[in-house]
Design a protein around this motif. Structure first.
Motif, mmCIF file in Angstrom:
data_model
loop_
_atom_site.group_PDB
_atom_site.id
_atom_site.type_symbol
_atom_site.label_atom_id
_atom_site.label_comp_id
_atom_site.label_asym_id
_atom_site.label_seq_id
_atom_site.Cartn_x
_atom_site.Cartn_y
_atom_site.Cartn_z
ATOM 1 N N PRO A 1 1.004 -1.106 0.037
ATOM 2 C CA PRO A 1 -0.022 -0.047 -0.014
ATOM 3 C C PRO A 1 0.802 1.413 0.097
ATOM 4 N N PHE A 2 0.211 2.175 -0.520
ATOM 5 C CA PHE A 2 1.058 3.644 -0.807
ATOM 6 C C PHE A 2 -0.045 4.723 -0.535
ATOM 7 N N VAL A 3 0.523 5.777 -0.220
ATOM 8 C CA VAL A 3 -0.290 6.955 0.029
ATOM 9 C C VAL A 3 0.340 7.853 -1.320
ATOM 10 N N LEU A 4 -0.493 8.344 -2.076
ATOM 11 C CA LEU A 4 -0.277 9.147 -3.207
ATOM 12 C C LEU A 4 -0.203 10.674 -2.755
ATOM 13 N N GLU A 5 1.327 11.426 -3.049
ATOM 14 C CA GLU A 5 1.357 12.729 -2.821
ATOM 15 C C GLU A 5 0.689 13.532 -4.073
ATOM 16 N N GLY A 6 0.353 14.896 -3.467
ATOM 17 C CA GLY A 6 -0.617 15.522 -4.491
ATOM 18 C C GLY A 6 -1.901 15.015 -4.878
ATOM 19 N N ASP A 7 -2.778 15.876 -5.738
ATOM 20 C CA ASP A 7 -4.069 15.795 -6.083
ATOM 21 C C ASP A 7 -4.319 14.965 -6.928
ATOM 22 N N THR A 8 -3.443 14.340 -7.854
ATOM 23 C CA THR A 8 -3.508 13.599 -9.192
ATOM 24 C C THR A 8 -4.079 12.189 -8.809
ATOM 25 N N PRO A 9 -5.087 11.681 -9.114
ATOM 26 C CA PRO A 9 -5.742 10.231 -8.663
ATOM 27 C C PRO A 9 -4.913 9.431 -9.442
ATOM 28 N N ALA A 10 -4.721 7.979 -8.944
ATOM 29 C CA ALA A 10 -4.071 7.098 -9.785
ATOM 30 C C ALA A 10 -5.076 6.195 -10.377
ATOM 31 N N GLN A 11 -4.844 5.751 -11.643
ATOM 32 C CA GLN A 11 -5.848 4.820 -12.327
ATOM 33 C C GLN A 11 -5.279 3.339 -12.316
ATOM 34 N N LEU A 12 -6.213 2.436 -12.214
ATOM 35 C CA LEU A 12 -5.873 0.982 -12.170
ATOM 36 C C LEU A 12 -4.849 0.579 -13.286
ATOM 37 N N ALA A 13 -3.800 -0.320 -13.268
ATOM 38 C CA ALA A 13 -2.996 -0.611 -14.102
ATOM 39 C C ALA A 13 -1.852 0.485 -14.704
ATOM 40 N N GLN A 14 -1.982 1.611 -13.763
ATOM 41 C CA GLN A 14 -1.027 2.650 -14.438
ATOM 42 C C GLN A 14 0.252 2.250 -13.889
ATOM 43 N N GLU A 15 1.241 2.705 -14.589
ATOM 44 C CA GLU A 15 2.731 2.172 -14.139
ATOM 45 C C GLU A 15 3.191 2.903 -13.150
ATOM 46 N N ILE A 16 4.214 2.288 -12.495
ATOM 47 C CA ILE A 16 5.085 2.835 -11.309
ATOM 48 C C ILE A 16 6.471 2.868 -11.832
ATOM 49 N N PHE A 17 7.167 3.951 -11.569
ATOM 50 C CA PHE A 17 8.478 4.080 -12.016
ATOM 51 C C PHE A 17 9.523 4.253 -10.773
ATOM 52 N N HIS A 18 10.409 4.141 -10.817
ATOM 53 C CA HIS A 18 11.691 4.101 -9.786
ATOM 54 C C HIS A 18 12.609 5.242 -9.974
ATOM 55 N N SER A 19 12.958 5.932 -9.023
ATOM 56 C CA SER A 19 13.838 7.398 -9.201
ATOM 57 C C SER A 19 15.244 6.812 -9.806
ATOM 58 N N GLU A 20 15.604 5.714 -9.453
ATOM 59 C CA GLU A 20 16.912 5.241 -9.884
ATOM 60 C C GLU A 20 16.958 4.395 -11.383
ATOM 61 N N ASP A 21 15.803 4.099 -11.728
ATOM 62 C CA ASP A 21 15.774 3.418 -13.073
ATOM 63 C C ASP A 21 14.638 3.900 -13.911
ATOM 64 N N PRO A 22 14.618 4.938 -14.344
ATOM 65 C CA PRO A 22 13.388 5.709 -14.932
ATOM 66 C C PRO A 22 13.102 5.371 -16.385
ATOM 67 N N GLY A 23 13.814 4.261 -16.975
ATOM 68 C CA GLY A 23 13.524 3.931 -18.085
ATOM 69 C C GLY A 23 12.865 2.812 -18.441
ATOM 70 N N GLN A 24 12.115 2.193 -17.261
ATOM 71 C CA GLN A 24 11.591 0.994 -17.210
ATOM 72 C C GLN A 24 10.579 0.894 -16.078
ATOM 73 N N PRO A 25 9.533 0.591 -16.198
ATOM 74 C CA PRO A 25 8.509 0.417 -15.153
ATOM 75 C C PRO A 25 8.811 -0.420 -14.019
ATOM 76 N N ALA A 26 8.501 -0.100 -12.653
ATOM 77 C CA ALA A 26 8.810 -0.773 -11.797
ATOM 78 C C ALA A 26 7.971 -1.640 -11.018
ATOM 79 N N GLY A 27 6.594 -1.235 -11.458
ATOM 80 C CA GLY A 27 5.478 -1.899 -10.944
ATOM 81 C C GLY A 27 4.253 -1.150 -11.502
ATOM 82 N N LEU A 28 3.053 -1.605 -11.114
ATOM 83 C CA LEU A 28 1.614 -1.576 -11.514
ATOM 84 C C LEU A 28 0.652 -1.255 -10.651
#
Length: 351
Positions: free
Chosen positions: A274-301
């Motif tokens: 589980p995560f809390v999302l910073e800011g007001d932008t809502p997340a969408q199902l199946a939206q990709e997650i990215f890691h700060s140290e590896d920005p070129g490929q998704p790190a999750g969903l």
């Protein structure tokens, strides 16, 4: 045991109390003397030995072990299994399961028009369930109890006078029993799933928002497979076996070899948190997650979304390695940051 980095900060929510009609859920029915046996051969859980006092959280997998659906199964009688699941995956799940019934004495149907799913939460909900049962509310996760639901006011009045209500001759004695299941929670408030006939009265509880109920699922670490996430995960990626959704001792089912191999060969490299999302932008199902140290490929969903304490929350399936350092972000490496929250159960390697 994999060591998971502690959350940067924790967002708590005041205990919630009330009920919500789960309009995003439907109910599938399997009926016949071989209904449980057939489902046992198709799902990740043991339905053959399931009692009337037990619910089964189960997954339905493709041959490659990817989840097509997750559902909660209860048995109103010896020849019927009711399965509550997200409505947007019900038609495809029903169609696919029906292809494999063949000569089994089992009939599958969409019973959403006959059964309503309700989410109940809080001490007030527990008290309402206990009063309805004339005893105590289920205390153990996946425990089931049953009672006669209340008649709507017009029908109750007609029944008390010994007269049939307009358009319906049902009486309290002929009412199908409602089934209430204790659900996983985050330890702050009890939760229940109520299945009852659609014609009957809503629980006498305050109304809560559906998005807040989804937030309770997030806090409990329970991700339902929905239309956007079909075939995105093997069961372990969404922690299904950790919350009672996989039986590794039962017989074969579609994808069973893949699921077992992932469990016993230590190949689980991705888990849901589980995560809390910073800011007001809502997340969408199946939206990709990215890691700060590896920005070129998704790190999750994103596996589930909701609201808790006024904040947008989500469950994200992520690489375990991505939790060890750096930060996770929604949509891109410079997108809104995800603040990891604790799970109410332990994530570890297979024992």
């Amino acid at each position: 045991m994999t060591q998971i980095a502690q959350p940067t900060s924790s967002v708590s929510a005041a205990p919630m109390a009330g009920a919500v009609r789960l309009t995003d859920f439907g109910v599938m029915r399997a009926q016949g003397e071989e209904a449980a046996k057939f489902l046992h051969s198709q799902l990740t859980q043991d339905l053959a030995l399931q009692s009337a006092q037990q619910a089964r959280l189960a997954g339905y997998c493709s041959a490659k072990g990817r989840l097509l659906a997750t559902m909660l199964a209860v048995k109103p009688d010896d020849q019927t299994v009711l399965m509550a699941l997200p409505a947007d995956v019900l038609p495809a799940t029903l169609k696919r399961l029906s292809m494999f019934v063949l000569r089994a004495k089992c009939k599958l149907s969409d019973a959403s028009g006959e059964w309503a799913a309700w989410g109940l939460v809080g001490d007030a909900a527990s008290a309402w369930v206990a009063a309805s049962l004339g005893g105590e509310a289920p205390a153990q996760t996946w425990q089931v109890a049953r009672f006669k639901p209340a008649l709507p006011d017009a029908r109750a009045q007609a029944d008390s006078q010994g007269q049939p209500s307009a358009g319906d001759s049902a009486t309290a004695e002929s009412v199908v029993e409602a089934l209430v299941t204790r659900l996983p929670d985050d330890g702050t408030a009890p939760r229940f799933l109520l299945l009852q006939p659609t014609a009957f009265a809503a629980p006498d509880l305050p109304t809560i928002a559906l998005e807040d109920w989804h937030g309770l699922d997030v806090r409990a670490g329970l991700a339902w497979v929905r239309g956007a996430t079909v075939e995105q995960f093997v069961p372990q990626m969404v922690n299904l076996e950790l919350i009672g959704g996989v039986n590794f001792q039962k017989g074969c089912y579609p994808g069973q070899e893949v699921v077992a191999r992932s469990q016993y060969r230590g190949t689980i490299k991705r888990r849901t948190h589980p995560f809390v999302l910073e800011g007001d932008t809502p997340a969408q199902l199946a939206q990709e997650i990215f890691h700060s140290e590896d920005p070129g490929q998704p790190a999750g969903l994103v596996a589930a979304t909701g609201r808790s304490g006024g904040h947008a929350v989500l469950l994200a399936e992520v690489k375990l390695a991505a939790l060890e350092s750096g930060s996770l972000h929604l949509g891109s490496a410079d997108g809104p940051r995800l603040i990891q929250q604790p799970l109410p159960y332990t994530v570890g390697e297979p024992q």
